[in-house]
Design an enzyme around this catalytic site. Structure first.
Site, mmCIF file in Angstrom:
data_model
loop_
_atom_site.group_PDB
_atom_site.id
_atom_site.type_symbol
_atom_site.label_atom_id
_atom_site.label_comp_id
_atom_site.label_asym_id
_atom_site.label_seq_id
_atom_site.Cartn_x
_atom_site.Cartn_y
_atom_site.Cartn_z
ATOM 1 N N ASP A 2 0.825 -1.212 0.000
ATOM 2 C CA ASP A 2 0.000 0.000 0.000
ATOM 3 C C ASP A 2 0.857 1.260 0.000
ATOM 4 O OD1 ASP A 2 -2.311 1.419 -0.031
ATOM 5 O OD2 ASP A 2 -2.842 1.043 2.062
ATOM 6 N N TRP A 7 2.891 7.883 -2.671
ATOM 7 C CA TRP A 7 4.313 8.063 -2.988
ATOM 8 C C TRP A 7 4.431 8.928 -4.247
ATOM 9 C CZ3 TRP A 7 7.590 7.035 -7.057
ATOM 10 C CH2 TRP A 7 8.951 6.960 -6.778
ATOM 11 N N SER A 48 -10.107 -7.701 -5.581
ATOM 12 C CA SER A 48 -11.365 -7.778 -6.335
ATOM 13 C C SER A 48 -12.111 -6.447 -6.262
ATOM 14 C CB SER A 48 -12.230 -8.939 -5.824
ATOM 15 O OG SER A 48 -12.254 -8.969 -4.419
ATOM 16 N N ASN A 50 -10.376 -3.526 -6.495
ATOM 17 C CA ASN A 50 -9.597 -2.537 -7.259
ATOM 18 C C ASN A 50 -10.179 -2.223 -8.639
ATOM 19 O OD1 ASN A 50 -6.322 -3.554 -5.948
ATOM 20 N ND2 ASN A 50 -7.683 -1.923 -5.268
ATOM 21 N N ARG A 53 -11.401 1.347 -9.386
ATOM 22 C CA ARG A 53 -10.498 2.491 -9.631
ATOM 23 C C ARG A 53 -10.714 3.024 -11.044
ATOM 24 N NH1 ARG A 53 -5.004 2.048 -6.268
ATOM 25 N NH2 ARG A 53 -5.975 1.326 -4.365
#
Ligand code: FPP
Length: 231
Positions: A2, A7, A48, A50, A53
């Site tokens: 994660d 980042w 499952s 994701n 997005r």
């Protein structure tokens, strides 16, 4: 794994740059696990959930998995790494399914660390698929209801044959399980690391293992020193 998005944001980069940097940490994590004598390393690569997005990010993540397997499979194989994939294989693109199957097939007989890639994985989905399989076996007369026990369930979930994790490390400071290995993590230790996944280097991994080493695992029993004094 994660924190890729954060980042990238912190550097004014697109989220995909964070995922790319995240992939570059994977080989180091595998090497550190081998060095530490770990037998199984599971990476949560795509959940499952994701799929919700933005379409571009989903497509970039699929591209990165293709890139990883095409670039690194031969070397992982040379290093005696065995690859297993958990998650729902039916609902992913056929070419990715073929790559994942190839990674498993080519490395099946390797005897080094097992790298488990959780891809299109969700623990609840895994349990639903296992329960359906059991129900179908009962309906077909191949299984007795009395034979449904913990071992029967463990044998029908995606991780069949893989030991339960001793430790789950989550990077980025989030402290939740997010539908990861719900059944398998019944007695797992958790270490939450503040660093973002692209910064999770060998030293951070070893820190997490040292923290694990300080834990007293009791599995619902009492600790050995307490037993010794009979308390
Ligand atoms: C979570 O960070 C990370 C992911 C959802 C994807 C991880 C996938 C890879 C690193 C690439 C493919 C994997 C392999 C094994 C090659 P996030 O995007 O949720 O970060 P954020 O919470 O900071 O937004």
């Amino acid at each position: 794994m994660d924190g890729n998005g954060r980042w990238a944001n912190a550097r004014g980069l697109p989220r995909t740059a964070g995922h790319r940097a995240g992939v570059e940490r994977v080989r180091e994590a595998v090497r550190t696990a081998v060095e530490a004598g770990i037998g199984y390393l599971t990476l949560f690569a795509f959940s499952s959930e994701n799929w919700s997005r933005p379409q571009q990010e989903v497509s970039d993540l699929m591209g990165l998995l293709r890139f990883f397997i095409r670039r690194d499979l031969a070397e992982l194989h040379r290093e005696n790494v065995r690859i297993r994939v958990i998650g729902c294989r039916q609902t992913i693109q056929p070419d990715i399914r073929a790559l994942l199957n190839e990674a498993e097939d080519r490395t099946r007989d390797n005897t080094g660390i097992t790298l488990v890639i959780a891809f299109n994985y969700g623990a609840r989905d895994e349990l639903v698929r296992a329960v359906r399989g059991i129900a179908e076996a009962v309906r077909a007369g191949d299984m007795d209801v009395a034979a449904i026990d913990e071992a029967a369930i463990a044998a029908r979930i995606d991780t069949a044959g893989i030991p339960d994790p001793d430790l789950v490390i989550r990077t980025s400071g989030e402290q939740r399980l997010s539908n990861f290995l719900l059944w398998q993590a019944a007695y797992t230790e958790f270490v939450f690391m503040p660093c973002l996944w692209p910064d999770f280097d060998r030293a951070a991994f070893l820190d997490a293992l040292a923290e694990y080493g300080r834990r007293d695992r009791r599995y619902g029993a009492v600790s050995a020193p307490d037993l010794a004094v009979g308390s």
